[in-house]
Write a protein that holds these residues in place. Structure first.
Motif, PDB file in Angstrom:
ATOM      1  N   ALA A  51       0.845  -1.199   0.000  1.00  0.00           N
ATOM      2  CA  ALA A  51       0.000   0.000   0.000  1.00  0.00           C
ATOM      3  C   ALA A  51       0.877   1.245   0.000  1.00  0.00           C
ATOM      4  N   SER A  52       1.542   1.461  -1.129  1.00  0.00           N
ATOM      5  CA  SER A  52       2.539   2.531  -1.242  1.00  0.00           C
ATOM      6  C   SER A  52       2.097   3.648  -2.168  1.00  0.00           C
ATOM      7  N   GLY A  53       0.811   3.729  -2.492  1.00  0.00           N
ATOM      8  CA  GLY A  53       0.335   4.785  -3.373  1.00  0.00           C
ATOM      9  C   GLY A  53       0.697   6.164  -2.855  1.00  0.00           C
ATOM     10  N   TRP A  54       0.674   6.342  -1.546  1.00  0.00           N
ATOM     11  CA  TRP A  54       1.028   7.636  -0.938  1.00  0.00           C
ATOM     12  C   TRP A  54       2.455   8.052  -1.297  1.00  0.00           C
ATOM     13  N   ALA A  55       3.377   7.076  -1.337  1.00  0.00           N
ATOM     14  CA  ALA A  55       4.777   7.380  -1.622  1.00  0.00           C
ATOM     15  C   ALA A  55       4.987   7.686  -3.104  1.00  0.00           C
ATOM     16  N   PHE A  56       4.297   6.954  -3.984  1.00  0.00           N
ATOM     17  CA  PHE A  56       4.372   7.254  -5.414  1.00  0.00           C
ATOM     18  C   PHE A  56       3.796   8.637  -5.700  1.00  0.00           C
ATOM     19  N   SER A  57       2.684   8.957  -5.040  1.00  0.00           N
ATOM     20  CA  SER A  57       2.082  10.274  -5.216  1.00  0.00           C
ATOM     21  C   SER A  57       3.033  11.374  -4.762  1.00  0.00           C
ATOM     22  N   ALA A  58       3.648  11.192  -3.611  1.00  0.00           N
ATOM     23  CA  ALA A  58       4.541  12.216  -3.062  1.00  0.00           C
ATOM     24  C   ALA A  58       5.770  12.427  -3.940  1.00  0.00           C
ATOM     25  N   THR A  59       6.413  11.333  -4.370  1.00  0.00           N
ATOM     26  CA  THR A  59       7.596  11.493  -5.219  1.00  0.00           C
ATOM     27  C   THR A  59       7.222  12.147  -6.546  1.00  0.00           C
ATOM     28  N   GLY A  60       6.062  11.783  -7.099  1.00  0.00           N
ATOM     29  CA  GLY A  60       5.626  12.399  -8.348  1.00  0.00           C
ATOM     30  C   GLY A  60       5.428  13.897  -8.216  1.00  0.00           C
ATOM     31  N   ALA A  61       4.840  14.319  -7.098  1.00  0.00           N
ATOM     32  CA  ALA A  61       4.617  15.750  -6.872  1.00  0.00           C
ATOM     33  C   ALA A  61       5.943  16.493  -6.715  1.00  0.00           C
ATOM     34  N   ILE A  62       6.893  15.897  -5.997  1.00  0.00           N
ATOM     35  CA  ILE A  62       8.198  16.543  -5.817  1.00  0.00           C
ATOM     36  C   ILE A  62       8.939  16.629  -7.142  1.00  0.00           C
ATOM     37  N   GLU A  63       8.903  15.547  -7.918  1.00  0.00           N
ATOM     38  CA  GLU A  63       9.550  15.550  -9.237  1.00  0.00           C
ATOM     39  C   GLU A  63       8.995  16.659 -10.122  1.00  0.00           C
ATOM     40  N   GLY A  64       7.670  16.822 -10.095  1.00  0.00           N
ATOM     41  CA  GLY A  64       7.048  17.865 -10.899  1.00  0.00           C
ATOM     42  C   GLY A  64       7.488  19.251 -10.483  1.00  0.00           C
ATOM     43  N   GLN A  65       7.602  19.477  -9.171  1.00  0.00           N
ATOM     44  CA  GLN A  65       8.006  20.791  -8.690  1.00  0.00           C
ATOM     45  C   GLN A  65       9.479  21.086  -8.987  1.00  0.00           C
ATOM     46  N   ILE A  66      10.321  20.063  -8.958  1.00  0.00           N
ATOM     47  CA  ILE A  66      11.732  20.252  -9.311  1.00  0.00           C
ATOM     48  C   ILE A  66      11.856  20.662 -10.774  1.00  0.00           C
ATOM     49  N   LEU A  93     -11.059   7.970   2.551  1.00  0.00           N
ATOM     50  CA  LEU A  93      -9.976   7.997   1.568  1.00  0.00           C
ATOM     51  C   LEU A  93      -8.934   6.944   1.914  1.00  0.00           C
ATOM     52  N   ASN A  94      -8.407   6.270   0.911  1.00  0.00           N
ATOM     53  CA  ASN A  94      -7.547   5.129   1.178  1.00  0.00           C
ATOM     54  C   ASN A  94      -6.426   4.914   0.173  1.00  0.00           C
ATOM     55  N   HIS A  95      -6.200   5.862  -0.740  1.00  0.00           N
ATOM     56  CA  HIS A  95      -5.177   5.661  -1.756  1.00  0.00           C
ATOM     57  C   HIS A  95      -4.648   7.006  -2.235  1.00  0.00           C
ATOM     58  N   GLY A  96      -3.344   7.093  -2.447  1.00  0.00           N
ATOM     59  CA  GLY A  96      -2.728   8.316  -2.935  1.00  0.00           C
ATOM     60  C   GLY A  96      -2.493   8.258  -4.436  1.00  0.00           C
ATOM     61  N   VAL A  97      -2.828   9.341  -5.139  1.00  0.00           N
ATOM     62  CA  VAL A  97      -2.633   9.443  -6.586  1.00  0.00           C
ATOM     63  C   VAL A  97      -2.055  10.819  -6.903  1.00  0.00           C
ATOM     64  N   LEU A  98      -1.758  11.053  -8.184  1.00  0.00           N
ATOM     65  CA  LEU A  98      -1.212  12.326  -8.615  1.00  0.00           C
ATOM     66  C   LEU A  98      -2.129  12.923  -9.676  1.00  0.00           C
ATOM     67  N   VAL A  99      -2.701  14.089  -9.380  1.00  0.00           N
ATOM     68  CA  VAL A  99      -3.558  14.791 -10.337  1.00  0.00           C
ATOM     69  C   VAL A  99      -2.636  15.587 -11.261  1.00  0.00           C
ATOM     70  N   VAL A 100      -2.650  15.258 -12.560  1.00  0.00           N
ATOM     71  CA  VAL A 100      -1.679  15.847 -13.487  1.00  0.00           C
ATOM     72  C   VAL A 100      -2.313  16.756 -14.537  1.00  0.00           C
ATOM     73  N   GLY A 101      -3.636  16.853 -14.559  1.00  0.00           N
ATOM     74  CA  GLY A 101      -4.271  17.725 -15.536  1.00  0.00           C
ATOM     75  C   GLY A 101      -5.775  17.696 -15.424  1.00  0.00           C
TER      76      GLY A 101
END
Length: 321
Positions: A124-139, A262-270
């Protein structure tokens, strides 16, 4: 309960109440097993019963889609031999409650997202994928630098901030960890293994830092403003329904989807709309971490401005780098 014991007990229960197997689905079953490399041994019959039940549900939904009753299609995927209870136990969190890169061009706006779709596995690592994706986008947004950051670093090292590795976590806690730690390693130096392990962070391989993070007000209008100004946004959603598990295409809307549980982390990209821009045709374009076999190559269009369906705006946030 240990996952193997959980599955064994559940499978015994399924077998005892299994419906008669439909021989007309034999070829589809064999093809599905080959596609996903499934070998069962003694539990073949009970797994077939679960898969058959899910397949019939998907077929019925798609018949109703052709009748105009739904706005999205479903399809069988690699989760087809799991009950909803198993899926929730293996793939998503109990709750999300407080206590290489590519430039994507969407119909309305353009955002920076990580192109590669990863499969989180039975973790159950969706939260970590979401977080890294958001940081990557901001970088990329700030420095024009494309990096792939370590999800495993967050799984193994952010317990002090309140995360629980493969048992779940919060994106805000992940951002806080990177801020406290003053760094996050690259994916190459600290690869994902889909299980918890000891913290192996090495500052010499760090490629990111977070100076702060912002929680967005619980309104879709606020989420839209944040996307226009900041790009990709982390969001927590309800991903527990079978309609979400087997989503294939179209605009996902299910009135049973909770905006609070709520139970899963995702990345809203558009965001965008199909056809004419009406209330029922607008969508959020969302990146998931369940592999390219799921959804639209790993992405989903989620209903926008339909009473915050699935809680897309309930707990959204972004980091500041």
């Amino acid at each position: 309960m240990h996952p193997s014991l959980f599955l064994a007990a559940l499978c015994l229960g399924i077998a005892s109440a299994a419906p008669q197997l439909n021989q007309s689905l034999d070829d589809l079953w064999s093809q599905w097993k080959a596609t996903h490399g499934k070998l069962y041994g003694m539990v073949e019959e009970c797994r077939r019963a679960v898969w058959q039940k899910n397949m019939k549900m998907i077929m019925q939904h798609n018949r109703e889609y052709l009748q105009g009753k739904h706005s999205f299609l479903m399809a069988m995927n690699g989760f087809g031999d799991m009950t909803n209870e198993e899926f929730r136990h293996m793939m998503i969190e109990e709750s999300q409650k407080e206590s290489g890169s590519l430039l994507w061009f969407l119909a309305v706006e353009k955002y920076i997202v990580t192109f590669i779709i990863c499969f989180q596995g039975r973790c159950a690592s969706g939260w970590a994928f979401s977080a890294t994706g958001a940081i990557e986008g901001q970088i990329f947004r700030k420095y024009g630098k494309r990096v792939s950051l370590s999800v495993q670093n967050l799984l193994d090292c952010s317990q002090a901030e309140g995360n629980e590795g493969c048992n779940g976590g919060l994106m805000s806690n992940a951002f806080q960890y990177v801020r406290n730690n003053r760094g996050l390693d690259t994916e190459e130096s600290y690869p994902y293994v889909a299980r918890d392990g000891p913290c192996k962070y090495r500052p010499e391989y760090s490629a990111a830092n977070v100076t702060a993070f912002q929680t967005i007000p619980r309104r879709e209008e606020a989420l839209l403003v944040a996307m226009k100004n900041m790009g990709s946004i982390s969001a927590a959603i309800d991903a527990s329904l079978d309609t979400f598990r087997f989503y294939k295409g179209g605009i996902y809307y299910d009135p049973k989807c909770s905006s609070e549980d709520l139970n899963h982390g995702v990345l809203v990209v558009g965001y965008g709309f199909q056809g004419k821009e009406s209330d029922n045709q607008k969508y959020w374009f969302v990146k998931n971490s369940w592999g390219t076999d799921w959804g639209m190559g790993g992405y989903i269009k989620m209903a926008r401005d339909r009473n915050n369906n699935c809680g897309i705006a309930t707990r959204a946030s972004f980091p500041i780098v």
